[in-house]
Design an enzyme around this catalytic site. Structure first.
Site, PDB file in Angstrom:
ATOM      1  N   LYS A 104     -15.727 -54.143 -51.697  1.00  0.00           N
ATOM      2  CA  LYS A 104     -16.932 -55.368 -51.962  1.00  0.00           C
ATOM      3  C   LYS A 104     -15.886 -56.343 -50.915  1.00  0.00           C
ATOM      4  O   LYS A 104     -15.197 -55.899 -50.371  1.00  0.00           O
ATOM      5  CB  LYS A 104     -15.104 -56.600 -53.103  1.00  0.00           C
ATOM      6  CG  LYS A 104     -15.713 -58.018 -52.685  1.00  0.00           C
ATOM      7  CD  LYS A 104     -17.326 -57.620 -54.384  1.00  0.00           C
ATOM      8  CE  LYS A 104     -17.375 -59.332 -53.923  1.00  0.00           C
ATOM      9  NZ  LYS A 104     -18.680 -59.606 -52.420  1.00  0.00           N
ATOM     10  N   GLN A 125      -9.989 -56.819 -45.635  1.00  0.00           N
ATOM     11  CA  GLN A 125     -10.766 -57.084 -46.841  1.00  0.00           C
ATOM     12  C   GLN A 125      -9.940 -55.547 -47.435  1.00  0.00           C
ATOM     13  O   GLN A 125      -9.616 -56.482 -48.916  1.00  0.00           O
ATOM     14  CB  GLN A 125     -11.953 -56.297 -46.731  1.00  0.00           C
ATOM     15  CG  GLN A 125     -12.695 -57.073 -48.029  1.00  0.00           C
ATOM     16  CD  GLN A 125     -13.107 -58.441 -47.170  1.00  0.00           C
ATOM     17  OE1 GLN A 125     -13.545 -58.769 -45.944  1.00  0.00           O
ATOM     18  NE2 GLN A 125     -13.368 -59.487 -47.967  1.00  0.00           N
ATOM     19  N   LYS A 140     -17.377 -53.533 -46.331  1.00  0.00           N
ATOM     20  CA  LYS A 140     -17.875 -54.567 -45.210  1.00  0.00           C
ATOM     21  C   LYS A 140     -19.184 -53.471 -44.600  1.00  0.00           C
ATOM     22  O   LYS A 140     -19.037 -52.755 -44.826  1.00  0.00           O
ATOM     23  CB  LYS A 140     -16.991 -54.828 -44.138  1.00  0.00           C
ATOM     24  CG  LYS A 140     -16.986 -56.038 -43.424  1.00  0.00           C
ATOM     25  CD  LYS A 140     -16.673 -57.675 -43.948  1.00  0.00           C
ATOM     26  CE  LYS A 140     -16.529 -59.176 -43.377  1.00  0.00           C
ATOM     27  NZ  LYS A 140     -16.148 -60.134 -44.092  1.00  0.00           N
ATOM     28  N   GLY A 179     -21.958 -62.253 -49.020  1.00  0.00           N
ATOM     29  CA  GLY A 179     -22.315 -63.116 -46.795  1.00  0.00           C
ATOM     30  C   GLY A 179     -20.920 -62.994 -45.850  1.00  0.00           C
ATOM     31  O   GLY A 179     -20.369 -62.649 -46.710  1.00  0.00           O
ATOM     32  N   ASP A 180     -21.611 -63.765 -44.792  1.00  0.00           N
ATOM     33  CA  ASP A 180     -20.226 -63.658 -43.864  1.00  0.00           C
ATOM     34  C   ASP A 180     -21.544 -63.970 -43.077  1.00  0.00           C
ATOM     35  O   ASP A 180     -22.770 -64.990 -42.995  1.00  0.00           O
ATOM     36  CB  ASP A 180     -19.594 -61.911 -43.217  1.00  0.00           C
ATOM     37  CG  ASP A 180     -18.666 -61.961 -42.687  1.00  0.00           C
ATOM     38  OD1 ASP A 180     -17.711 -61.875 -43.310  1.00  0.00           O
ATOM     39  OD2 ASP A 180     -18.266 -62.227 -41.443  1.00  0.00           O
ATOM     40  N   THR A 224     -14.467 -70.410 -49.601  1.00  0.00           N
ATOM     41  CA  THR A 224     -13.950 -70.551 -48.657  1.00  0.00           C
ATOM     42  C   THR A 224     -12.786 -71.340 -47.507  1.00  0.00           C
ATOM     43  O   THR A 224     -11.727 -71.607 -47.694  1.00  0.00           O
ATOM     44  CB  THR A 224     -14.571 -69.082 -47.146  1.00  0.00           C
ATOM     45  OG1 THR A 224     -15.447 -68.473 -47.948  1.00  0.00           O
ATOM     46  CG2 THR A 224     -13.524 -68.761 -46.433  1.00  0.00           C
TER      47      THR A 224
HETATM   48  N1  GLU Z   1     -17.260 -62.128 -45.887  1.00  0.00           N
HETATM   49  C1  GLU Z   1     -16.082 -62.778 -47.193  1.00  0.00           C
HETATM   50  C2  GLU Z   1     -15.044 -62.172 -46.660  1.00  0.00           C
HETATM   51  O1  GLU Z   1     -14.701 -62.329 -45.569  1.00  0.00           O
HETATM   52  C3  GLU Z   1     -16.583 -62.733 -48.123  1.00  0.00           C
HETATM   53  C4  GLU Z   1     -16.696 -61.140 -48.602  1.00  0.00           C
HETATM   54  C5  GLU Z   1     -17.533 -61.157 -50.274  1.00  0.00           C
HETATM   55  O2  GLU Z   1     -17.600 -62.463 -51.157  1.00  0.00           O
HETATM   56  O3  GLU Z   1     -17.220 -60.626 -51.127  1.00  0.00           O
HETATM   57  O4  GLU Z   1     -13.774 -62.106 -47.250  1.00  0.00           O
END
Ligand code: GLU
Length: 460
Positions: A104, A125, A140, A179-180, A224
């Protein structure tokens, strides 16, 4: 008694030499991957006492295994621009560790993206996701595609090409992107659409951060930024401090930043500055969120436009200058390594009381040292910004059960999760002899959960 102390010393020495040996191997094997090595070093620094107490992790080769991604996928992304010209970008997905759940993690579109950046993000992550207490592994992805200045149609064609390849490797029980930086609701919509078209089924749990109208969760957009403020609030309250009446600087002006500003303002703070890659805004009256949201979410415009509506505010070029503004609380919510040692010293000189990382790895290792040495309350990213992925996991839960929760239900769970992460990190720091150090605490708490799952599942 002397025997006991010697035993303990011996175990510490062994643990230390194990950590150093593995780090040396990682450095050799990934020599050019600066950001990845930085993320590894930060975690490794915290782990010696864990190996001293749990020698079974050494016997199981946990460290050697955890630093090696289970799978790295790198692929060509060809697309055609609005002038008929063929363009080629590079796509990545790192499936780093799946021992506690499906991989994830988000997808980042930014010209700086390369294997090192994606691996550092994927590595972080693993532990961030473990800290949330939910069943999600670490992954990622991304591309060096630059969305800046591209038309809607170009973005769509790029996303479709990217997903045509990525679709082979993901699935709601396999790997669930989100997203990111550079990937928001629009991009997720295009990628989900292409996945659905290729597969011919509606597998809503394959992506999170979806629009609420087709399986997205209420509260995911805010998660976030809100989560980061909830976490920092917890940390402040523990020391008898609060957001109320404080001056706050929040870098960035994307999704994380906007909702961190919103929640900090709701908690009674005055947020005086935010930024984008070109420069920063200083508004001593407090940032007007309506203007900022309209600029960024509707017009997709640059932040310098803010001063047209608010002529008393100042726009200054060079985003790193934002850390020279005196504040009580700093929330770096833009990108990696945005606070270096010099900026950290400046913040300390200006009496900053707390720093909370909304972005991934926004402080360099030297900057973190400056904060810790000067007793600044420091909330590391993998704990403080876990709210986004936590609500992503709540989105997955809603998709599996085919029901949706209202905003308050999601927000309440987010608050609880952030509180638990804070408590567990504080407790781990205490247990392992570094009370108050949330860097050590969150690294250890996240690590142990993953290490135990890896042990039980055998050498894979
Ligand atoms: N990109 C976000 C992070 O850095 C969210 C990742 C997600 O929701 O899977 O955690």
């Amino acid at each position: 008694m002397a025997m006991v102390i010697n035993m303990k010393d011996e175990r510490l020495r062994k643990a230390n030499s194990y950590v150093n040996k593995v780090y040396e191997e990682v450095t050799k094997r990934n020599a050019n991957e600066v950001e990845f090595l930085q993320a590894v070093k930060e975690i490794f620094h915290s782990l010696t006492p864990v190996f001293a107490r749990n020698p079974q992790y050494i016997e199981n080769g946990i460290l050697e295994r955890i630093v090696e991604p289970e799978r790295v996928i790198s692929f060509r992304v060809p697309w055609v621009d609005d002038y008929g010209k063929v363009k080629v970008n590079r796509g990545f997905r790192v499936q780093f560790n799946g021992s506690i759940g499906p991989y994830k993690g988000g997808i980042r579109f930014h010209p700086s993206v390369n294997a090192s950046i994606i691996k550092f993000l994927g590595f972080e992550q693993i532990f961030k996701n473990a800290l949330t207490g939910q069943a999600i592994g670490g992954g990622k992805g991304g591309s060096d595609f630059d969305p800046k200045g591209k038309s809607d149609a170009e973005i769509m064609r790029f996303c479709q090409s990217f997903m045509t390849e990525l679709s082979k490797y993901i699935g709601s029980d396999v790997d669930v992107p989100a997203g990111d930086i550079g990937v928001g609701a629009r991009e997720i919509g295009y990628m989900f659409g292409q996945y659905r078209r290729l597969r011919g089924n509606f597998d809503s749990g394959v992506f999170t951060g979806k629009g609420v109208g087709y399986g997205g969760s209420l509260g995911r957009t805010e998660a976030t930024g809100y989560g980061c403020v909830y976490f920092v609030n917890e940390m402040l309250q523990d020391r008898g401090l609060s957001f109320e009446g404080s001056t706050v600087v929040i870098s960035g002006s994307g999704n994380v930043s906007i909702y961190a500003i919103e929640k900090a303002q709701e908690f009674g703070a005055k947020v005086v500055a935010c930024s984008d890659s070109g420069g920063y805004i200083y508004d001593e009256k407090g940032i007007c969120l309506d203007t900022l949201k309209h600029l960024k979410e509707v017009e997709r415009n640059r932040i310098c436009e803010y001063v047209k509506e608010h002529p008393h505010a100042q726009y200054r070029e060079g985003s790193e200058g934002i850390w020279s503004i005196p504040c009580d609380i700093a929330l770096p919510c833009a990108t990696q390594n945005e606070i270096d040692e010099e900026s950290a010293k400046l913040l300390v000189k200006n009496n900053v009381k707390a720093v909370g990382e909304g972005a991934n790895m926004p402080s360099t290792l030297d900057a973190i040292d400056v904060f810790l040495e000067n007793n600044v309350l420091f909330a590391p990213g993998k704990a403080a910004n876990a709210g986004g992925v936590a609500v992503s996991a709540l989105e997955m839960a809603q998709n599996s059960s085919r029901i949706s929760w209202d905003f308050e239900q999601v927000d309440e769970q987010l608050k609880q999760i952030m509180m638990n992460i804070y408590r567990n990190s504080v407790q781990a720091a205490e247990e392992y002899g570094e009370p108050g150090n949330l860097v050590v605490g969150s690294n250890i708490a996240g690590f142990i959960k993953v290490a135990d799952a890896m042990m039980i599942q055998g050498i894979i």
